[in-house]
Design a protein around this motif. Structure first.
Motif, PDB file in Angstrom:
ATOM      1  N   TRP A 221      51.399  40.769  34.140  1.00 15.63           N
ATOM      2  CA  TRP A 221      50.472  40.743  32.907  1.00 15.63           C
ATOM      3  C   TRP A 221      50.226  39.089  32.572  1.00 15.63           C
ATOM      4  O   TRP A 221      50.200  38.825  31.507  1.00 15.63           O
ATOM      5  N   HIS A 222      49.832  38.607  33.718  1.00 12.94           N
ATOM      6  CA  HIS A 222      49.390  36.792  33.500  1.00 12.94           C
ATOM      7  C   HIS A 222      47.950  36.858  33.533  1.00 12.94           C
ATOM      8  O   HIS A 222      47.313  37.828  33.756  1.00 12.94           O
ATOM      9  N   ARG A 223      47.413  35.739  33.057  1.00 11.76           N
ATOM     10  CA  ARG A 223      46.001  35.349  33.135  1.00 11.76           C
ATOM     11  C   ARG A 223      45.363  35.631  34.393  1.00 11.76           C
ATOM     12  O   ARG A 223      44.377  36.303  34.439  1.00 11.76           O
ATOM     13  N   ALA A 224      46.252  35.395  35.676  1.00 13.41           N
ATOM     14  CA  ALA A 224      45.735  35.022  36.784  1.00 13.41           C
ATOM     15  C   ALA A 224      45.300  36.700  37.238  1.00 13.41           C
ATOM     16  O   ALA A 224      44.462  37.064  38.195  1.00 13.41           O
ATOM     17  N   ASP A 225      46.335  37.516  36.752  1.00 14.58           N
ATOM     18  CA  ASP A 225      46.153  39.194  37.169  1.00 14.58           C
ATOM     19  C   ASP A 225      44.878  39.788  36.366  1.00 14.58           C
ATOM     20  O   ASP A 225      44.373  40.560  36.801  1.00 14.58           O
ATOM     21  N   GLY A 226      44.825  39.323  35.138  1.00 14.74           N
ATOM     22  CA  GLY A 226      43.603  39.658  34.397  1.00 14.74           C
ATOM     23  C   GLY A 226      42.269  39.347  34.951  1.00 14.74           C
ATOM     24  O   GLY A 226      41.261  40.189  34.773  1.00 14.74           O
ATOM     25  N   ALA A 227      42.322  37.787  35.468  1.00 18.33           N
ATOM     26  CA  ALA A 227      40.946  37.608  36.035  1.00 18.33           C
ATOM     27  C   ALA A 227      40.589  38.327  37.285  1.00 18.33           C
ATOM     28  O   ALA A 227      39.522  38.746  37.750  1.00 18.33           O
ATOM     29  N   ALA A 228      41.821  38.450  38.194  1.00 17.56           N
ATOM     30  CA  ALA A 228      41.760  39.220  39.457  1.00 17.56           C
ATOM     31  C   ALA A 228      41.390  40.509  39.414  1.00 17.56           C
ATOM     32  O   ALA A 228      40.388  41.203  39.928  1.00 17.56           O
ATOM     33  N   ALA A 229      41.777  41.256  38.200  1.00 16.36           N
ATOM     34  CA  ALA A 229      41.360  42.687  37.906  1.00 16.36           C
ATOM     35  C   ALA A 229      40.031  42.870  37.472  1.00 16.36           C
ATOM     36  O   ALA A 229      39.127  43.525  37.747  1.00 16.36           O
ATOM     37  N   MET A 230      39.545  41.662  36.508  1.00 14.66           N
ATOM     38  CA  MET A 230      38.162  41.895  36.027  1.00 14.66           C
ATOM     39  C   MET A 230      37.198  41.747  37.021  1.00 14.66           C
ATOM     40  O   MET A 230      36.104  42.367  37.219  1.00 14.66           O
ATOM     41  N   ARG A 231      37.561  40.767  38.146  1.00 13.76           N
ATOM     42  CA  ARG A 231      36.674  40.421  39.082  1.00 13.76           C
ATOM     43  C   ARG A 231      36.391  41.811  39.976  1.00 13.76           C
ATOM     44  O   ARG A 231      35.261  41.985  40.371  1.00 13.76           O
ATOM     45  N   GLN A 232      37.622  42.274  40.308  1.00 16.75           N
ATOM     46  CA  GLN A 232      37.530  43.464  41.151  1.00 16.75           C
ATOM     47  C   GLN A 232      36.780  44.600  40.367  1.00 16.75           C
ATOM     48  O   GLN A 232      35.756  45.459  40.960  1.00 16.75           O
ATOM     49  N   LEU A 233      36.966  44.796  39.162  1.00 17.45           N
ATOM     50  CA  LEU A 233      36.042  45.744  38.336  1.00 17.45           C
ATOM     51  C   LEU A 233      34.614  45.365  38.372  1.00 17.45           C
ATOM     52  O   LEU A 233      33.580  46.386  38.611  1.00 17.45           O
ATOM     53  N   LEU A 234      34.370  44.234  38.390  1.00 16.25           N
ATOM     54  CA  LEU A 234      32.717  43.881  38.545  1.00 16.25           C
ATOM     55  C   LEU A 234      32.125  44.107  39.672  1.00 16.25           C
ATOM     56  O   LEU A 234      31.168  44.387  40.028  1.00 16.25           O
ATOM     57  N   ALA A 235      33.012  43.828  40.990  1.00 13.57           N
ATOM     58  CA  ALA A 235      32.602  43.985  42.153  1.00 13.57           C
ATOM     59  C   ALA A 235      32.568  45.451  42.510  1.00 13.57           C
ATOM     60  O   ALA A 235      31.976  45.811  43.435  1.00 13.57           O
ATOM     61  N   SER A 236      33.188  46.245  41.937  1.00 12.46           N
ATOM     62  CA  SER A 236      33.436  47.575  42.442  1.00 12.46           C
ATOM     63  C   SER A 236      32.324  48.505  42.056  1.00 12.46           C
ATOM     64  O   SER A 236      32.049  49.537  42.498  1.00 12.46           O
ATOM     65  N   GLY A 237      31.283  47.851  41.205  1.00 13.98           N
ATOM     66  CA  GLY A 237      30.052  48.546  40.731  1.00 13.98           C
ATOM     67  C   GLY A 237      30.496  49.627  39.619  1.00 13.98           C
ATOM     68  O   GLY A 237      29.746  50.414  39.378  1.00 13.98           O
ATOM     69  N   ALA A 238      31.795  49.556  39.016  1.00 15.38           N
ATOM     70  CA  ALA A 238      31.963  50.364  38.021  1.00 15.38           C
ATOM     71  C   ALA A 238      31.502  50.056  36.723  1.00 15.38           C
ATOM     72  O   ALA A 238      30.977  50.861  35.946  1.00 15.38           O
ATOM     73  N   ARG A 239      30.763  48.807  36.747  1.00 17.40           N
ATOM     74  CA  ARG A 239      29.776  48.622  35.633  1.00 17.40           C
ATOM     75  C   ARG A 239      30.313  48.652  34.182  1.00 17.40           C
ATOM     76  O   ARG A 239      29.915  49.622  33.230  1.00 17.40           O
TER      77      ARG A 239
END
Lengths: 338, 338
Positions: A221-239
């Motif tokens: 639950w570090h900053r890098a994990d949050g950034a990576a998860a957000m990028r993946q959500l944006l890339a996934s088309g989940a909008r």
């Protein structure tokens, strides 16, 4: 000038015996009297001189606070409050950073070295109630979500209710595609499980279907994990149009990823966290979050431990709930002057 | 599976005796050999079983790291590195948050409780070299700027050189009205004094006059102090076009104040910090900073302490310098894609 028990008693307007009862952790002191004595102790910066008594009782005057990681700011802030609360009893607090591993957690729960510490305030990740029951350990108070109804006193906030409230706040902004960042399927992920449960309860109460494509796991639950998860959500088309991050460091990472994707917070995506660490009061934008009362958690834990050390070792384990509140800031509400 | 000394020796391609020398902190091991052994220890997650030896030597296997404040993230990150470096020797590390006060620092320097800890890695604020010489203390390694050429081994980065370099970087961007945030006139403010000295040296080398109206004091170095100092600089009419903050939390507060004043970073005001905490890699904008090699500081401190515990107690105190580098990010360089 070093103050004495008598000075504290005079300032608090109580007897020396009452001050002594508070310092020694006896429970039969009225809450308002206890508060007055604790205030006088803080104002006079009184430190009980316990060395003679400690020697007599085989005590060291030292307790440990064992937490998984100090560079999760929540634990660093909690440590400061525990040091303050323990000062009322004249205790030195040493912080043991366990890394959340079972071996180091067992060392902590066993008292670290022989007769080294009098008691432990312990936020476990790996050990279960069964593990702790089996240990020939020291007086202990448990924090966090990993173990409840275990063999020791326990202080926590209601994670399900808090997560439900912050999710309901996002729904109240008119958001419908609300993502969650920080899900974990491991046994250690008790906080994640409860926060996900609160998130789902809020969606259900608002008649919004649960969409698994909006739930992003994060093993740490570090900053890098949050950034990576957000990028993946944006890339996934989940909008997503909002995101509830299961702690503030994840949320600060998500804010960074949204900034890089040139999305506006909160206009395009509203963001909320959990913990109310200092960082979120100064980030751009400032971070809406669940604010657990860390001062209360620390004070309750220290008082429970003081009670055990004062001789209540046989009493059944107690479960105490600490308060929390929502802190609404720019990441969901927009700038104050907009 | 629990690995043994033999497994480490095989993996590192050295004798069991050499591994034992490293674990025991003997100094007569070649640096490249030591590095190979430490790598093998980390890969195998080997933990020396020291309880029998500790008992024989009257040791506890526990060292303390005493720092002023855990919620300054620099110290929390340093603590993680010290835990890792101490693991090579099988030591448990307990962190003592002193608050920077003389009484609590004396407790730490005296070994906390009788025979409780084998040694101390200590970042003092209140105590001086004279205070420490007078104490009948335990083996100790000093960190930070408060005490050098004192009675104990000392590890630090060259604060004057680092501050000069980061200020020169701001000058190299064409800035001329460079503010400094974090000045302190108290005896405890040794880091502030050295960083101000480096700042002044860089200005002098570039032929820029020293302007006291651009130097903002900050009694504490938290985000709120940095934000308040930045607001005051902006209100004073000093019109800075860059600011060097003496640590990263001050700089993150300054970034927030600049955002609220609708000034662009770095276009209107470039911002640099000191410490390279994780926060500055995710802030908006990301933060240029001096990055002290925290891993090296922790490793050097642990190795010096191990040497003292291995019997070099009489050797003269050593002064070791740890490396640093500049990390240039958006707050001085602008966004990568601009």
């Amino acid at each position: 000038m070093r103050h004495r028990l008598k000075d504290v008693a005079e300032r608090a307007g109580v007897s020396v015996k009452t001050v002594s009862n508070v310092v020694n952790g006896y429970v039969h002191v009225r809450p308002d009297t206890r508060a007055r004595v604790e205030e006088a102790i803080a104002e006079l910066n009184y430190r009980p001189n316990l060395s003679a008594r400690n020697l007599r009782k085989g005590r060291t005057g030292v307790i440990a606070l064992a937490v998984p990681e100090l560079d999760i700011p929540y634990f660093a802030e909690l440590a400061r409050h525990v040091v303050t609360a323990a000062g009322v009893h004249g205790w030195t607090v040493l912080v043991d950073q366990t890394g959340g591993g079972p071996e180091q957690e067992r060392v902590a729960a066993s008292g670290i070295g022989d007769h080294m510490i009098d008691g432990l305030i312990f936020s476990p990740l790996a050990l279960t109630a069964d593990d702790l029951t089996g240990l020939d350990g020291i007086p202990m108070v448990l924090l966090g979500e990993r173990v409840d109804h275990g063999p020791a006193d326990h202080v926590a906030v209601d994670n399900v209710a808090a997560a439900r409230e912050v999710t309901a706040h996002l729904i109240g902004l008119g958001r419908r595609r609300i993502a969650a960042i920080g899900a974990q399927r491991t046994p250690e992920g008790a906080s994640a499980r409860l926060r996900l449960e609160g998130y789902r309860a809020a969606l259900a109460a608002a008649g919004i279907g649960y969409d698994e494509s909006l739930v992003a796991p994060a093993s740490a639950w570090h900053r890098a994990d949050g950034a990576a998860a957000m990028r993946q959500l944006l890339a996934s088309g989940a909008r997503p149009d909002a995101v509830f991050c299961f702690n503030d460091t994840l949320a600060l990472g998500a804010l960074r990823a949204l900034h890089e994707a040139r999305l506006r917070v909160p206009e395009d995506v509203a963001v909320a966290g959990f913990d109310d660490i200092e960082d979120g009061r100064f980030s751009v934008p400032t971070l809406s979050t669940v604010s657990p009362d860390k001062e209360a958690i620390a004070r309750l834990a220290v008082e429970l431990l003081a009670g055990r050390l004062a001789g209540e070792r046989a009493a059944p384990a107690r479960e105490l709930s600490a308060p929390y509140r929502l802190e609404l800031r720019e990441s969901t509400e927009g700038p104050a002057d907009a």
